[in-house]
Structure formats: structure tokens, C-alpha cells
Design a protein around this motif. Sequence first.
Motif, short mmCIF file in Angstrom:
data_model
loop_
_atom_site.label_atom_id
_atom_site.label_comp_id
_atom_site.label_asym_id
_atom_site.label_seq_id
_atom_site.Cartn_x
_atom_site.Cartn_y
_atom_site.Cartn_z
N ILE A 173 49.13 45.26 44.45
CA ILE A 173 48.61 44.51 45.65
C ILE A 173 47.16 43.53 45.55
O ILE A 173 46.90 42.94 45.54
N MET A 174 46.21 44.98 45.13
CA MET A 174 44.53 44.55 44.67
C MET A 174 44.11 43.34 43.68
O MET A 174 43.61 42.94 43.57
N GLU A 175 45.69 43.65 42.31
CA GLU A 175 45.50 43.03 40.97
C GLU A 175 45.56 41.19 42.39
O GLU A 175 44.79 40.46 41.65
N ASN A 176 46.73 40.88 43.29
CA ASN A 176 47.06 39.83 43.16
C ASN A 176 46.14 39.28 43.85
O ASN A 176 45.32 38.14 43.94
N ILE A 192 39.92 37.88 61.35
CA ILE A 192 39.53 38.09 59.77
C ILE A 192 40.31 36.97 59.76
O ILE A 192 39.96 36.24 59.07
N GLY A 193 41.94 36.37 60.43
CA GLY A 193 42.59 34.96 59.85
C GLY A 193 43.90 35.45 60.52
O GLY A 193 43.74 36.50 61.03
N VAL A 194 44.31 34.74 59.13
CA VAL A 194 45.64 35.52 59.36
C VAL A 194 45.73 37.11 57.92
O VAL A 194 45.15 37.02 57.26
N ALA A 195 46.87 37.89 58.73
CA ALA A 195 47.00 39.61 58.11
C ALA A 195 48.30 39.13 57.41
O ALA A 195 49.45 39.16 58.26
N GLY A 196 48.39 39.77 56.06
CA GLY A 196 50.43 40.34 55.86
C GLY A 196 50.39 41.36 55.80
O GLY A 196 48.89 42.36 55.59
N ILE A 221 40.17 37.26 46.25
CA ILE A 221 38.95 37.66 46.51
C ILE A 221 39.50 38.05 47.88
O ILE A 221 38.46 37.99 48.80
N LYS A 222 40.44 38.38 48.58
CA LYS A 222 40.81 38.55 49.93
C LYS A 222 41.14 40.26 50.29
O LYS A 222 41.29 41.26 49.05
N LYS A 223 40.65 40.73 51.31
CA LYS A 223 39.93 42.05 51.36
C LYS A 223 41.73 42.34 52.38
O LYS A 223 42.85 42.33 52.21
N ILE A 266 58.62 38.60 48.47
CA ILE A 266 57.71 38.94 49.72
C ILE A 266 56.34 39.14 49.55
O ILE A 266 55.72 38.86 50.04
N GLY A 267 56.50 40.52 49.35
CA GLY A 267 55.98 41.57 49.01
C GLY A 267 53.84 41.09 47.86
O GLY A 267 53.31 40.38 48.18
N ASN A 268 54.74 40.67 47.01
CA ASN A 268 53.88 40.12 46.10
C ASN A 268 53.60 38.50 46.58
O ASN A 268 52.10 37.73 46.39
N GLY A 269 54.20 38.04 47.30
CA GLY A 269 53.77 36.51 48.20
C GLY A 269 52.98 37.16 48.75
O GLY A 269 51.73 35.70 49.07
N ILE A 270 53.16 37.52 49.51
CA ILE A 270 51.67 37.95 51.11
C ILE A 270 50.16 37.82 50.60
O ILE A 270 49.45 37.42 51.03
N SER A 271 49.91 39.58 49.01
CA SER A 271 49.20 39.98 48.92
C SER A 271 48.63 39.06 47.79
O SER A 271 47.72 38.97 47.77
N SER A 272 49.34 37.78 47.45
CA SER A 272 48.46 36.54 46.71
C SER A 272 48.48 35.23 47.32
O SER A 272 47.90 34.25 46.80
N HIS A 273 49.05 35.26 48.43
CA HIS A 273 49.06 33.88 49.66
C HIS A 273 47.69 33.72 49.69
O HIS A 273 46.49 34.02 50.21
N PRO A 274 47.26 32.24 48.68
CA PRO A 274 45.65 31.48 49.57
C PRO A 274 45.30 31.40 50.96
O PRO A 274 44.22 31.51 51.64
N ASP A 275 46.18 31.11 51.69
CA ASP A 275 45.74 31.31 53.35
C ASP A 275 46.56 32.12 53.92
O ASP A 275 45.98 32.15 54.99
N ILE A 276 46.69 34.05 52.95
CA ILE A 276 46.56 34.92 54.36
C ILE A 276 45.19 35.54 54.14
O ILE A 276 45.14 35.40 52.41
N ASP A 277 44.56 36.17 54.40
CA ASP A 277 43.09 36.52 54.42
C ASP A 277 42.67 38.28 54.48
O ASP A 277 42.09 38.42 54.22
N PHE A 278 43.98 38.84 54.76
CA PHE A 278 43.99 39.98 55.05
C PHE A 278 44.96 40.70 54.74
O PHE A 278 46.22 40.29 55.08
N VAL A 279 45.54 41.70 54.10
CA VAL A 279 46.60 42.38 53.69
C VAL A 279 46.51 43.59 53.98
O VAL A 279 45.06 44.61 53.32
N SER A 280 47.39 44.18 55.08
CA SER A 280 47.48 46.02 55.35
C SER A 280 48.70 45.82 54.84
O SER A 280 49.84 45.78 55.05
#
Length: 474
Positions: free
Chosen positions: A231-234, A137-141, A239-241, A206-220
Motif C-alpha cells: 500500500i505504501m509503495e502504491n 482530507i477528501g475521499v478516503a479508501g 504522494i497519497k497519505k 480492489i485493495g491495490n486499486g484503492i491504494s493507487s487510485h489518483p482520486d483517493i486522497d487517503f488510505v486507511s
Amino acid sequence: MYNYIQHYINGQWVDSTGNETIDVINPATEEKIGEISSGTKEDLDKAVQAARDAFPAFSQTTKEERADLLDRIADEYEKRKDQFIEVIMAELGSPVTFTTNVQYQMGLNHFRTAAKLVRDFDFTENRENSFIQKDAIGVAGLITPWNFPTNQASTKLASAFAAGSTVVLKPSTETPFAAVLLKEVFEAAGVPKGVFNLVNGTGSTIGNGISSHPDIDFVSFTGSGGVGTKIMENAAQDIKKVSLELGGKSPIVVLDDADVDYAAKTAISHIAGNTGQVCTAGTRALVPESMHDDFIQAIKNHISEYPVGDPKDESTFTGPQVSEDQWKTVQDYIQKGIDSNATLVTGGTGKPEGLETGYYSKLTVFTNVKPEDTIAQEEIFGPVLSVITYNDLDEAIEIANGTIYGLAGYVVGNDPEALTKTAKSLRSGRIVVNNEQADFTAPFGGFDQSGIGREWGDYGIEEFLEPKTIVGLP
């Protein structure tokens, strides 16, 4: 003292761009055991860029290469068994026996399982005139909680590495040092630079930063429902998975033919294990009205077999809450139970006798709890059990399904037909019958407000993949 006031980025420790630090407290002694850096947006940007740069090469490795890497990780993990046990005991207050048999072992199991499964995993598929390819998927946070420092991080990391994704990990500020040990494992196992990056810090930065970062493709993420919503809002902004493993209020349905002592000990173990700080803990015991008195007596008979005390003592079953804030939260819920006119069977507010130092709570059991009571509806994350009676199995299933959660459920009894009906009727992601052992190849996750997505096994690997359909290849 454990002091890690740097971040691990692109294969090396680097200084933070900020000067703030966060103290880490041993919950059994209330003493500071170390500190970590409170990371900044700039620190996160560096980590994400390192993961982004490492992704093209890592994603093109073969599944055999990644399986070999996971095996080496598991081997190096095993070499540090004593260190993992020591660190988790210190930062979480998890008793030595539980830490050895559960905390340490679950982390190892995820790496071993992923190594085995990825060797046979089908990353491509031919279907009529379509060729389907599953790409990393790419870069995962990865944002992990404090209650299982190695298990929660390891299941995400093992799946990410198996899929070929690079990662940025933000562990909990309460239990960050197990993640540092994982870094040492990965370094020794030969994880390429940039594939794994570790940034400590607050959820707000850092948490908000991960979920809203344009170069992160997926947040777990694993944690609370409130943070999951944020996290879903961010993530929705680009449209990040996301994959979310959130809270639970799991029922233990005791059938009318169950052994009463076995059922009572099952219920106690759920609130006593890890001090009730388990998202899948069975915190609602649903008991036939005709069995109620015998069940409560069995609770009283066996509660002393689960002693609360010093995590270093091998006889201790239950340690402290992770923090003073968590202890206060649990105390507030116990008081709410008392105020709701539920009957206090054992435990109550305050600390156990002789444990004035440390964030210890009493093992607490309420009966005459109504299904709509706060203590029967909200996740307490502490050693508190609500006993609720029912008249027939259909009523029990209705009560069991009567919360906003659906992470786990438990059934105790003997009749195969009743066991099957109950297990299949509970709306939860994982149902355990008569304390059967966990299957690490099977999916883990929840229904409703317990989250979206799945972890563990091949389902966990799938979360870090994107299917691509190619039509018309010659």
C-alpha cells in the motif's frame, strides 16, 4: 444464505461490471453461507467518483450536523444488535459471548465516542498572526481485516464522518456481511448518497486499486505488514497519505510480585480470546525465572476454563480460525515451536478432540522459548503462547522490546514503581496495566513495523484532516 453480488455505490446497490463471485465460508461448519461479487476496477472507479461528487457538500456540513448523524448511526446500529451478532458468528466463527460483549460493542463505542468528541473538536485555531483551519482530507479508501469486522470498520468510518470525509470501504472477503449491515445502518440513519460506498473484491484488484487510485486522497488500512508495504509503495506514486495498523507480537511482562494465578489467566485469555486472532494479543509471556514453575502449573490448572468449541454455545470461549488457510498457518507455527525444541506445555498440532469439522486449533502453550525463536518473533495470529523467562526487570524490558513490532504491551504486578518503569519503557503504542479497560478516546496504533498513524478518538479524527495555515487575514 447471504448473497450480495452487487456493490453499494452512490446510495444504491448496483450490478458489478464483472461476473466473478467469491464464496464466504462459515469456519465452524466449513459450509458456504453466501457469496459476494469480486469487484473490478470499473466498479471501484464508480464508487470513487460517487465519493468525489459527494465530498464538497458533505465536507461543508457543520460539526453539529455530523455529530447528530453519528448519533443517529449509533441508534440504528443498536437496533440491529441481534443481526450483527448472528452475522459475525456465522462469517468469523466468533463465540456468541465474545461477539456480544466485544465484537458488537466495540463497533458501537466508536460511533458514540466520535459523536461526543466531534462536538467539542476544534477545527480552527488562532495562533499569533496565523489562522489554522483543519479541512476534511477528501475521499478516503478504507481497507479492513476479517478479525474484528465491525470494530475495525467502525473506527475508520466514525472518524471519517466526523471529519467530513467521504469513503470507499473494501471489507475482507472472509467477513464481508457485517459491512453490508453497516450499509443498512447508514441508509436508515440518513447518510447522504455517495458519502459511504461499499465495493467487495480481492486485495489484488480492489485493495491495490484503492491504494493507487489518483482520486483517493487517503488510505486507511488494517492488516498484515506485507500488504501494508505494498500500500505504501502504491500510495507513493502520487504522494497519497496512508495510515497503517499492522501486526504485533505483544509482550505480557509479569512482575515478580504478581499473583501467579491472575497472571496465568491473563496470558491464557490473550491467546484464547478471538482465537488469538488479535493484533494486540499478548503472545509472549515474560516471567521471572523464580516464578516459572508456578506460572506453568497455573497455566495447566486454568487452561480448561477457556473451552474451544461451537460459537453458538454460550460456554465456548474460543472458536475456530477464520479459514482453512489460517488454520494451516497456525499449525505450521506450532510445528516450528516443536522443532525449535521449546517445551510443549499444552495443546499442539491437530484439532481438538471432537472438533474434526471446523477450523479449530488447540490452545497451545510453549515454555523454554528463546527470545529469538520464530514463535517468539513472528505474528502467529492464533491461540499460541510463548513463555520466556528473565532474571531482572531490565532484561525483561529488553526482551519485550526485542521484535520488529510495537503495537501493544501488558504489565501485570503490584509494585507501583516497577509498573511505572515497565509501562513507560515498553516501545509500543498501547500499554495496558493489570487489564485496565480500554479508553475509546485515547489513540490506538503502533511503533516500528506495527504501523504509522493513529485511530480512535480525536487522534482518529485528525487522520482524516489536513491543516491549512492562513497568514495575514484582516
